[in-house]
Design a protein around this motif. Sequence first.
Motif, PDB file in Angstrom:
ATOM      1  N   UNK A 302       0.833  -1.194   0.000  1.00 23.87           N
ATOM      2  CA  UNK A 302       0.000   0.000   0.000  1.00 23.87           C
ATOM      3  C   UNK A 302       0.873   1.251   0.000  1.00 23.87           C
ATOM      4  N   UNK A 303       0.618   2.107  -0.960  1.00 27.41           N
ATOM      5  CA  UNK A 303       1.381   3.342  -1.083  1.00 27.41           C
ATOM      6  C   UNK A 303       1.119   4.245   0.125  1.00 27.41           C
ATOM      7  N   UNK A 304       2.173   4.756   0.738  1.00 30.22           N
ATOM      8  CA  UNK A 304       2.042   5.533   1.970  1.00 30.22           C
ATOM      9  C   UNK A 304       1.226   6.806   1.757  1.00 30.22           C
ATOM     10  N   UNK A 305       1.515   7.540   0.689  1.00 32.93           N
ATOM     11  CA  UNK A 305       0.805   8.801   0.446  1.00 32.93           C
ATOM     12  C   UNK A 305      -0.668   8.553   0.127  1.00 32.93           C
ATOM     13  N   UNK A 306      -0.936   7.529  -0.687  1.00 30.94           N
ATOM     14  CA  UNK A 306      -2.325   7.219  -1.041  1.00 30.94           C
ATOM     15  C   UNK A 306      -3.098   6.756   0.189  1.00 30.94           C
ATOM     16  N   UNK A 307      -2.479   5.922   1.000  1.00 40.12           N
ATOM     17  CA  UNK A 307      -3.127   5.445   2.218  1.00 40.12           C
ATOM     18  C   UNK A 307      -3.450   6.619   3.134  1.00 40.12           C
ATOM     19  N   UNK A 308      -2.499   7.511   3.311  1.00 45.81           N
ATOM     20  CA  UNK A 308      -2.695   8.681   4.169  1.00 45.81           C
ATOM     21  C   UNK A 308      -3.817   9.570   3.631  1.00 45.81           C
ATOM     22  N   UNK A 309      -3.965   9.632   2.326  1.00 44.28           N
ATOM     23  CA  UNK A 309      -4.990  10.475   1.724  1.00 44.28           C
ATOM     24  C   UNK A 309      -6.381   9.867   1.837  1.00 44.28           C
ATOM     25  N   UNK A 310      -6.495   8.538   1.653  1.00 47.90           N
ATOM     26  CA  UNK A 310      -7.815   7.926   1.520  1.00 47.90           C
ATOM     27  C   UNK A 310      -8.387   7.340   2.805  1.00 47.90           C
ATOM     28  N   UNK A 311      -7.539   6.898   3.723  1.00 46.57           N
ATOM     29  CA  UNK A 311      -8.071   6.286   4.939  1.00 46.57           C
ATOM     30  C   UNK A 311      -8.970   7.232   5.733  1.00 46.57           C
ATOM     31  N   UNK A 312      -8.633   8.529   5.844  1.00 47.96           N
ATOM     32  CA  UNK A 312      -9.550   9.413   6.572  1.00 47.96           C
ATOM     33  C   UNK A 312     -10.957   9.452   5.979  1.00 47.96           C
ATOM     34  N   UNK A 313     -11.082   9.374   4.661  1.00 50.16           N
ATOM     35  CA  UNK A 313     -12.402   9.356   4.033  1.00 50.16           C
ATOM     36  C   UNK A 313     -13.161   8.089   4.398  1.00 50.16           C
ATOM     37  N   UNK A 314     -12.454   6.957   4.413  1.00 46.88           N
ATOM     38  CA  UNK A 314     -13.097   5.684   4.767  1.00 46.88           C
ATOM     39  C   UNK A 314     -13.459   5.674   6.245  1.00 46.88           C
TER      40      UNK A 314
END
Length: 392
Positions: A302-314
């Motif tokens: 899992x890409x760190x930047x993408x994870x950091x961006x999308x997890x808050x929305x989920x």
Amino acid sequence: MGKFDQDIEALFKTLVAIRRKLHQQPELGFELPATIETITAVLQQHQIPYEIVAGSGILAQIGRTEGPAIMLRADLDALPIEEATNLPYKSANENKMHACGHDLHAAILLGAGILLKQREAELQGCVKLMFQPDEEGLMGAKKMIEAGVLEHPKVEAVIGLHVVPGLFLETGDIIGQSGPVMAGSIPFEIQITGKGGHGSAPENAIDPIYAAVQIYQALQSVKMREISAQEPMVMTIGEFAFGKTCNVIPQSGRMSGTIRFFKKEVGAYAIQRIEEIVTALAAALRVEATFITGVFLPPVINDASLTQKLLPSIQAELGEDKVRDYQHKFMSSEDFAFYGEEVPVLYLNIGAGSKAAGYDYSLHHPKVAFDENAMKFGVAALVSAALGFLEL
């Protein structure tokens, strides 16, 4: 309460019916005619445009071609397993079963697509829906990539998920973390040829079983003595096939297995050392050995930047208690990893009935069962992630 709850609840019975229809008609690999018919009928009903990719993939598209593009992916194929459940919708196809939950994955992606289609006018970009064949054969993702699913418009991120029954995750719990989440793997086969003979006179034969046993023992040293104890790596020999009768030394036989790892360089080193050990011991023990490897599947990272961006929305949709970093990595493998070789990816593992809740079997078991309520969480996760990526 999540903002998509009412829409998902209204859709849930439809998703259950779709999932059960798919479960009753499992198909393997790239040969998925009934599966494709079921999925495309739903896409047509909701006026979601699609195309058939490389014969058995389905690529649908929602939104506009301008702006950022994200792809949501589900796998479609089943396993060559005879289902042993007593479910009223059990497999109707002999020796084929959706024992890995891909029927739920497909229904989840359809549900996400329906909700996103309802919000299409709001989308500031494109969401692609990739219904992928042949995950179990590990060739589907590569074939879809080669067919251009990440292009026109160019995809900037891919999200995938997997339902997980029979373990510690309660239904709807999501493992959300950056870094490696699924192991890479390499299958291999060792064919050994000696000289057959009578069991009473081994001195007149060259016993391939004896050689195979020595090779098997020596291969254990790769993990025990050559790779750090801090570095996860698993080698399993799952097939050992020699001889058919008690008093005959066979002419030949084979053994096969897999290695699993979280760093590509560890996998490359291990498979090289396995071949070197096989070659050296075969020469020492006077047998001929052929070493064959299968697909070198990288780990899912899992890409760190993408994870950091999308997890808050989920997390905002499902609650922080349902989406957590469990510091848990699975040693099983997924060809979703090939998308991660091309673009940033986020892969979510979602609980679909815990062992504590009575779901006693996990993936690839002929009696595995899934809590269908996991689909609600899967739909919510995909929709919120897609909208979060498009910053809505």
